[in-house]
Every structure is written in structure tokens, then in C-alpha cells.
Design a protein around this motif. Structure first.
Motif, PDB file in Angstrom:
ATOM      1  N   LEU A   1       2.402 -27.482 -46.868  1.00  0.00           N
ATOM      2  CA  LEU A   1       0.964 -27.225 -46.789  1.00  0.00           C
ATOM      3  C   LEU A   1       0.558 -26.416 -45.566  1.00  0.00           C
ATOM      4  N   LEU A   2       1.489 -26.096 -44.698  1.00  0.00           N
ATOM      5  CA  LEU A   2       1.202 -25.290 -43.522  1.00  0.00           C
ATOM      6  C   LEU A   2       2.045 -24.021 -43.563  1.00  0.00           C
ATOM      7  N   TYR A   3       1.418 -22.923 -43.267  1.00  0.00           N
ATOM      8  CA  TYR A   3       2.157 -21.664 -43.174  1.00  0.00           C
ATOM      9  C   TYR A   3       1.540 -20.845 -42.039  1.00  0.00           C
ATOM     10  N   LYS A   4       2.284 -19.882 -41.542  1.00  0.00           N
ATOM     11  CA  LYS A   4       1.797 -19.064 -40.454  1.00  0.00           C
ATOM     12  C   LYS A   4       1.125 -17.822 -41.027  1.00  0.00           C
ATOM     13  N   GLY A   5      -0.019 -17.492 -40.472  1.00  0.00           N
ATOM     14  CA  GLY A   5      -0.744 -16.318 -40.931  1.00  0.00           C
ATOM     15  C   GLY A   5      -1.628 -15.799 -39.823  1.00  0.00           C
ATOM     16  N   VAL A   6      -2.205 -14.625 -40.032  1.00  0.00           N
ATOM     17  CA  VAL A   6      -3.131 -14.045 -39.056  1.00  0.00           C
ATOM     18  C   VAL A   6      -4.544 -14.352 -39.513  1.00  0.00           C
ATOM     19  N   TYR A   7      -5.269 -15.060 -38.651  1.00  0.00           N
ATOM     20  CA  TYR A   7      -6.684 -15.328 -38.947  1.00  0.00           C
ATOM     21  C   TYR A   7      -7.535 -14.322 -38.187  1.00  0.00           C
ATOM     22  N   GLU A   8      -8.451 -13.707 -38.904  1.00  0.00           N
ATOM     23  CA  GLU A   8      -9.401 -12.798 -38.282  1.00  0.00           C
ATOM     24  C   GLU A   8     -10.778 -13.144 -38.808  1.00  0.00           C
ATOM     25  N   GLY A   9     -11.660 -13.563 -37.922  1.00  0.00           N
ATOM     26  CA  GLY A   9     -12.990 -13.964 -38.358  1.00  0.00           C
ATOM     27  C   GLY A   9     -13.789 -14.576 -37.233  1.00  0.00           C
ATOM     28  N   TRP A  10     -14.863 -15.277 -37.596  1.00  0.00           N
ATOM     29  CA  TRP A  10     -15.794 -15.835 -36.622  1.00  0.00           C
ATOM     30  C   TRP A  10     -15.366 -17.243 -36.223  1.00  0.00           C
ATOM     31  N   TYR A  11     -15.513 -17.520 -34.915  1.00  0.00           N
ATOM     32  CA  TYR A  11     -15.217 -18.860 -34.405  1.00  0.00           C
ATOM     33  C   TYR A  11     -16.365 -19.295 -33.501  1.00  0.00           C
ATOM     34  N   CYS A  12     -16.810 -20.553 -33.690  1.00  0.00           N
ATOM     35  CA  CYS A  12     -17.876 -21.122 -32.869  1.00  0.00           C
ATOM     36  C   CYS A  12     -17.250 -22.142 -31.923  1.00  0.00           C
ATOM     37  N   ALA A  13     -17.191 -21.838 -30.639  1.00  0.00           N
ATOM     38  CA  ALA A  13     -16.576 -22.747 -29.669  1.00  0.00           C
ATOM     39  C   ALA A  13     -17.401 -24.024 -29.514  1.00  0.00           C
ATOM     40  N   SER A  14     -18.745 -23.919 -29.584  1.00  0.00           N
ATOM     41  CA  SER A  14     -19.597 -25.106 -29.426  1.00  0.00           C
ATOM     42  C   SER A  14     -19.356 -26.115 -30.528  1.00  0.00           C
ATOM     43  N   ASP A  15     -19.177 -25.614 -31.765  1.00  0.00           N
ATOM     44  CA  ASP A  15     -18.953 -26.504 -32.909  1.00  0.00           C
ATOM     45  C   ASP A  15     -17.469 -26.708 -33.192  1.00  0.00           C
ATOM     46  N   GLU A  16     -16.619 -25.982 -32.484  1.00  0.00           N
ATOM     47  CA  GLU A  16     -15.166 -26.043 -32.684  1.00  0.00           C
ATOM     48  C   GLU A  16     -14.807 -25.824 -34.154  1.00  0.00           C
TER      49      GLU A  16
ATOM     50  N   LEU B   1     -33.778 -10.384 -24.026  1.00  0.00           N
ATOM     51  CA  LEU B   1     -33.998  -8.969 -23.727  1.00  0.00           C
ATOM     52  C   LEU B   1     -34.158  -8.128 -24.986  1.00  0.00           C
ATOM     53  N   GLY B   2     -34.246  -8.805 -26.134  1.00  0.00           N
ATOM     54  CA  GLY B   2     -34.436  -8.091 -27.388  1.00  0.00           C
ATOM     55  C   GLY B   2     -33.165  -7.683 -28.083  1.00  0.00           C
ATOM     56  N   ASP B   3     -32.013  -7.938 -27.460  1.00  0.00           N
ATOM     57  CA  ASP B   3     -30.747  -7.612 -28.104  1.00  0.00           C
ATOM     58  C   ASP B   3     -30.337  -8.758 -29.016  1.00  0.00           C
ATOM     59  N   SER B   4     -29.590  -8.458 -30.043  1.00  0.00           N
ATOM     60  CA  SER B   4     -29.194  -9.497 -30.992  1.00  0.00           C
ATOM     61  C   SER B   4     -27.731  -9.846 -30.801  1.00  0.00           C
ATOM     62  N   PHE B   5     -27.413 -11.103 -31.143  1.00  0.00           N
ATOM     63  CA  PHE B   5     -26.024 -11.553 -31.039  1.00  0.00           C
ATOM     64  C   PHE B   5     -25.747 -12.520 -32.190  1.00  0.00           C
ATOM     65  N   PRO B   6     -24.467 -12.621 -32.611  1.00  0.00           N
ATOM     66  CA  PRO B   6     -24.138 -13.460 -33.768  1.00  0.00           C
ATOM     67  C   PRO B   6     -24.146 -14.943 -33.420  1.00  0.00           C
ATOM     68  N   VAL B   7     -24.691 -15.754 -34.345  1.00  0.00           N
ATOM     69  CA  VAL B   7     -24.742 -17.211 -34.159  1.00  0.00           C
ATOM     70  C   VAL B   7     -24.412 -17.897 -35.476  1.00  0.00           C
TER      71      VAL B   7
END
Length: 593
Positions: free
Chosen positions: A159-174, A189-195
Motif C-alpha cells: 500500500l506504500l510506494y515512492k512517488g513525486v508529489y507536486e501540489g499545495w501543502y498547508c503547514a498550519s493544518d499539516e 497591501l492588496g496583494d493576493s496569496f493562496p490559502v
């Protein structure tokens, strides 16, 4: 435009999907296994809270989770010897990127931060009367053994295999997030950031080679588990939410991080370049406590009830059952989900300075008072609001005035000069309503009271089974009001012990009221243990007479002897609950870790 999450699978992917589904599927959902599960539930019960993250000091939401589990486990233990095999665990979650970052910000080693904050939780729970049988820390050696063994089982089952994960990670929610769960938020300042769309916490784009769990192969088994067990997740709206999540595709899950990025955790066995994902690490605590991987854990699993907040529902209702099925085990018996606490209608937040210190509340309202408030007002289905005036009003009304006043009235020397449980007169209060005669004094409302209190223990037990402790307390409070109405209606202070006409009825009124108080005290033990002990001790009820399994109300009414009749009351214990004064200042203390 936000970049698209990509999961590129590298390595061995040849395990047969059909054979895996056969492995993890039908045998868990047959009627036979459900009856076996019921037998396990009857024999043993294991209650758990989440293990609490040590990146900040405890707040009332943490205490609420612990109180729910505490009340459920206390209630079960009170049901009698056959239910004495009850365990209750809580603890602290001490690994992960968030801890690593918080320690660095505080200028501490991670172990120092964990020791300091875990101690805060332990002290709070001790002060609040949390009767846990185990407090686990994920930095303990026994837990590392359990996690690495569990990892090995998943790996051995393909059930475990090695692969490359590419995507979003939220450190606060782990947690890792798909594209659909990420949005943009405007900064100052009016700039946007992903949440994160759900929590509002910042997310970052991550690309690394990790170990990946075949979560996608468990969508159908999880659906069968939930549809075959409508009470697996309570309350029902949360059960429905999880089934809706499972209507969508379930992508495979990265279950490790690069050790160079996350060093504060448990290493992957045989691969020190990887650290086990904090949620896989944390969830295994429920097995560590009951002895996993030693065989003893099997006598407690799956007779398990998890008490969790709604914000961690996905981890407990999708990831954890999938991990368990993957390891050849059954999902937990029940997952009880509760909502959150707000303060004056606002979400608790350090930036707003409105985080409520639970230890301040225990001092302000007393331990039993604050326990009662949270469990009486907390409704699992929706968020509940806290403010000082609300607490004071409830506790003064229901504990000080209604319950305390009733006890004071019935044990006062002016009304009960012999300080005994007076005799019950069956001619004054015959078991059949509607009888008439010169000695009959009972009215229709009195029979309604007897009926209400007689059915109260079963009603309360049903509410506990349905994770509705607030309804159990509401039912007790309603009967307390009825009993006060009974005493007020018959005004024993106007009756005379010297009168041969008054005395039998005066004794009967007090006998009925004291019997009601005995039931209330017994039923309140899981919620207000010290107050209930004080009440029952004043009535002369011994420790061996306080189990729910032996709670027989008003036996003389039903033609049976009453062991309390003629018994002396216990010593004077003072006010059952002191009236609280409204606070002139708003009692909120922001935490400083």
C-alpha cells in the motif's frame, strides 16, 4: 491562475486493485461482524480525544473535547460492574512542521517546547477532573515503536510506494490540498496569496519525492462501511458530509516528507531521508495506548469511540479508517464529532485577543460549574457561544437556585428536624392515581413528576448513547424544576410534624423530594463529579449505592422496601453551589506560550 496539483507516480504500481478491494472489503460489513462488534462494545469500551497540538497553550475548545470524552467514559463506568472495562485516553501531538516552526520562533528546541506545552495540557486536565486512564505523548518511545510497526504493515501489504508529489501543502493544518480546496486571499497591501478554502490558512507549493499511500483504492470500502453503519459518525449531518466527500475522487495520499525539510518526527523505517507524515503518526496513538503492536490491543479494538472536533473530521473519517482497513483492521466503532466555541459571536483568535483561558474559567466559575456550562450549552451540531453573563445566569439558575435550593429546603432542620429520610405513606400517595379518600393527598401533577423521574435514567442513557449530553442535562434540569414545583405546591414548611394528619404527608413530600435528589445526584456524576458527591453524601448515599445499574427510584411507591427510609442524612456540607456575581470586566485572557 493557481498551478495545478500533480501527483506523478514513480516505482512499483502493479498491485491488483481487485485483489486489494477483496482484501479490505466485504468481510468488514457483514451482519456477523457487526454482532461481534456489538459484543465487543458490551464487554469493553475505549474513549479517546484527539491528541492536542502543542504549538500553543490549551483553550476551551480543547477542554470541551476532553470533557465530552470524560463524561461519556464516566457514565459508562457508572452503569455497573459489567461495564467497568472502560479506557479513556488523551494526550499531545508533538511532531510536525508546525511544532518545528513554533519552536524555532520561540527560540527553543522542539523537545523544550513540547515538554512545556504538554505540561500545560496535563495540568489543565488534572484541574478540570478529566479522568483519563492514559495521557500519551507522540514523542514517547512506545509510540515510535507502534508507528513504525504500523508503517511496516502497510508497506508489506503493497500500500506504500515512492512517488513525486507536486501540489499545495498547508503547514498550519499539516495537510495536502487539491486545487479545488485552494483559493486566493487579499493581503493588507492588496496583494493576493493562496490559502486553504476551508481553514483560511496560507498554503505553499511543494514538490518532493515521498512515500504515497494508495488511498484511492479505499473509496468504495469506506462508502460501504458508512452506508452499512449509519451511526458510525454522529451527529448525522457529519456522516452525510463524509459520504459527500466520498462521492468525489479520492487521490492517493503523500504520507512522508523529506527529512531535510521536516526533521522533527518519526523516521521512515529503513529510509532516514524521509519522515512519516504527522497525521499518520498522530492517528496511530489510538493504537499505541492499547498496546499495539502487542496482541493485547485486539481486546480493545475496534470497541473504540473517538471524540473529535469538526475541523479534523476528514483525517478521522477518511484517512484513519483507510489506514486501518489497509492494515487489515476494522474502523473504529463510533466517531463523535462536535463543533467549535466562539466568544461573543466571534471565532477565538490570538490576533483578536479573545482566546479564553480555561484555567481562568475554572477559577471563576468553579470546576464543576464550568464543566456543567460547557456540557449543558455545547451542542455538537453547531458552534456554541461563550460569554461571562451567559455562564453566570445558567449556573445561578440551575445549580445554585434550582438544585441547591431544593436540597437546602429538604434537609433544613426546620422542615426535617430528625435529619432523616422520612417514611413514605402509601395511603397519602397511593400507586394508583385517581383514588379518593380522607388520607389521599397526591395530585395529578405529582404522578406526572414520579413518571418523569422514573424514566429519567433511561432517557439520560439514551442521550449519552446518541452523543447528546446537553439533552441529558436538559432532561435533568427539567425534572429539577418539576420537583421544585412539587415542593412549592405542597409547602412542607406549612405542615406540622406534631399533627397526626400532617405528619404522614409531610414525611411523604420530603421522601419523594429526597428520592428525586438522589436520582439527580447519581445522574450528574459524569458531569459534575464533586458537586454530585457533595449532594449524595448529604443524603447519606454510600459510594456503593451510586451506580446507575442499581438506581431504583421511589421503591415504596411501587410496593418495595426502600433502603434509605429512616436512614440518617449525611453531615451538613454547606451550600451545594454558591451563587456567582456578574463580572464587571470581561474575563478573557489571551494566551502567551
Amino acid at each position: 491562475m493557481l498551478r495545478k496539483s500533480v501527483l506523478r507516480l514513480l516505482g512499483r504500481t502493479g498491485a491488483s486493485r481487485v485483489s486489494l478491494l477483496e482484501d479490505f472489503g466485504p468481510r468488514y460489513y457483514t451482519s456477523g461482524s457487526l454482532s461481534a462488534r456489538d459484543d465487543a462494545r458490551d464487554a469493553r469500551a475505549y474513549f479517546t480525544t484527539p491528541i492536542f497540538y502543542v504549538n500553543a497553550a490549551p483553550h476551551i475548545g480543547h477542554l470541551y473535547s476532553a470533557l465530552l470524552a470524560d463524561a461519556l467514559s464516566r457514565h459508562r463506568r457508572l452503569r455497573g460492574p459489567s461495564t467497568a472495562a472502560t479506557r479513556f485516553s488523551t494526550g499531545t501531538d508533538e511532531h510536525g512542521l508546525k511544532i518545528q516552526q513554533a519552536a524555532a520562533t520561540a527560540g527553543l528546541a522542539p523537545t523544550e517546547l513540547c515538554d512545556r506545552v504538554s505540561k500545560h495540557f496535563q495540568q489543565l486536565f488534572q484541574e478540570a477532573g478529566i479522568s483519563c486512564t492514559d495521557f500519551i505523548r507522540t514523542t514517547e518511545a512506545r509510540h515510535r515503536v507502534a508507528v513504525q510497526h504500523f508503517w511496516g504493515v502497510l508497506k508489506s501489504r503493497g500500500l506504500l510506494y515512492k512517488g513525486v508529489y507536486e501540489g499545495w501543502y498547508c503547514a498550519s493544518d499539516e495537510c495536502f490540498l487539491p486545487e479545488a480546496k485552494v483559493t486566493r486571499q487579499l493581503g493588507p497591501l492588496g496583494d493576493s496569496f493562496p490559502v486553504s478554502l476551508e481553514s483560511g490558512h496560507p498554503v505553499s507549493w511543494t514538490k518532493e519525492e515521498n512515500y504515497i499511500f494508495r488511498l484511492s483504492q479505499f473509496r468504495e470500502p469506506l462508502q460501504r462501511w458508512l452506508r452499512g453503519n449509519p451511526q458510525a459518525i454522529t451527529p448525522e449531518p457529519f456522516h452525510h458530509v463524509v459520504l459527500q466527500w466520498l462521492d468525489e475522487e479520492l487521490p492517493d495520499l503523500s504520507v512522508s516528507r523529506r527529512s531535510s525539510h521536516l526533521h522533527w518526527g518519526i523516521p521512515v523505517p529503513g529510509d532516514d531521508s524521509q519522515t512519516i507524515y504527522v497525521w499518520l503518526d498522530a492517528l496511530v496513538n489510538y493504537l499505541t495506548v492499547i498496546g499495539y503492536p502487542n496482541a493485547e490491543f485486539k481486546s480493545w479494538w475496534p470497541a473504540t469511540s473517538h471524540i473529535i472536533g469538526k475541523d479534523i473530521l476528514k483525517f478521522h473519517a477518511i484517512y484513519w479508517p483507510a489506514f486501518l482497513l489497509g492494515a487489515g483492521m476494522s474502523p473504529p466503532q463510533r466517531i463523535y464529532v462536535h463543533s467549535h466555541w466562539t466568544v461573543c459571536g466571534q471565532k477565538m483568535s490570538k490576533s483578536l485577543g479573545n482566546v479564553v483561558d480555561p484555567r481562568t474559567c475554572l477559577n471563576r466559575y468553579t470546576v464543576d460549574g464550568f464543566r456543567y456550562f460547557l456540557l449543558r450549552q455545547g451542542v455538537p451540531n453547531w458552534d456554541c457561544d461563550y460569554y461571562d453573563e451567559k455562564v453566570v445566569k445558567l449556573l445561578n439558575s440551575e445549580l445554585a437556585d434550582a438544585l441547591g435550593g431544593l436540597l437546602n429546603r429538604c434537609t433544613a432542620k426546620r422542615i426535617n428536624p430528625s435529619e432523616t429520610y422520612p417514611a413514605f405513606c402509601t395511603t397519602c400517595f397511593p400507586s394508583e392515581p385517581g383514588l379518593v379518600g380522607p388520607s389521599v393527598r397526591a395530585q395529578a401533577e405529582d404522578y406526572a413528576l414520579v413518571s418523569s423521574v422514573a424514566t429519567l435514567p433511561k432517557q439520560v442513557a439514551d442521550h449519552y448513547d446518541n452523543f447528546q449530553i446537553y439533552k441529558a442535562l436538559e432532561a435533568v434540569s427539567s425534572c429539577v424544576r418539576q420537583t421544585n414545583g412539587f415542593v412549592q405546591r405542597h409547602a412542607p414548611w406549612k405542615l406540622n410534624w406534631e399533627s397526626p394528619v400532617d405528619a404522614p404527608w409531610l414525611g411523604t413530600v420530603l421522601h419523594v423530594a429526597l428520592e428525586c435528589l438522589r436520582v439527580f445526584g447519581t445522574l450528574l456524576q459524569p458531569v459534575t463529579p464533586s458537586l454530585a458527591d457533595k449532594l449524595l453524601s448529604r443524603l447519606g448515599v454510600s459510594a456503593s449505592e451510586r451506580n446507575l445499574g442499581e438506581l431504583y427510584f421511589l421503591p415504596r411507591f411501587y410496593g418495595h422496601p426502600c433502603p434509605f427510609e429512616g436512614r440518617r442524612l449525611g453531615p451538613e456540607t454547606g451550600l451545594l453551589f454558591p451563587r456567582l456575581e456578574p463580572s464587571r470586566t470581561w474575563l478573557v485572557k489571551a494566551h502567551r506560550t
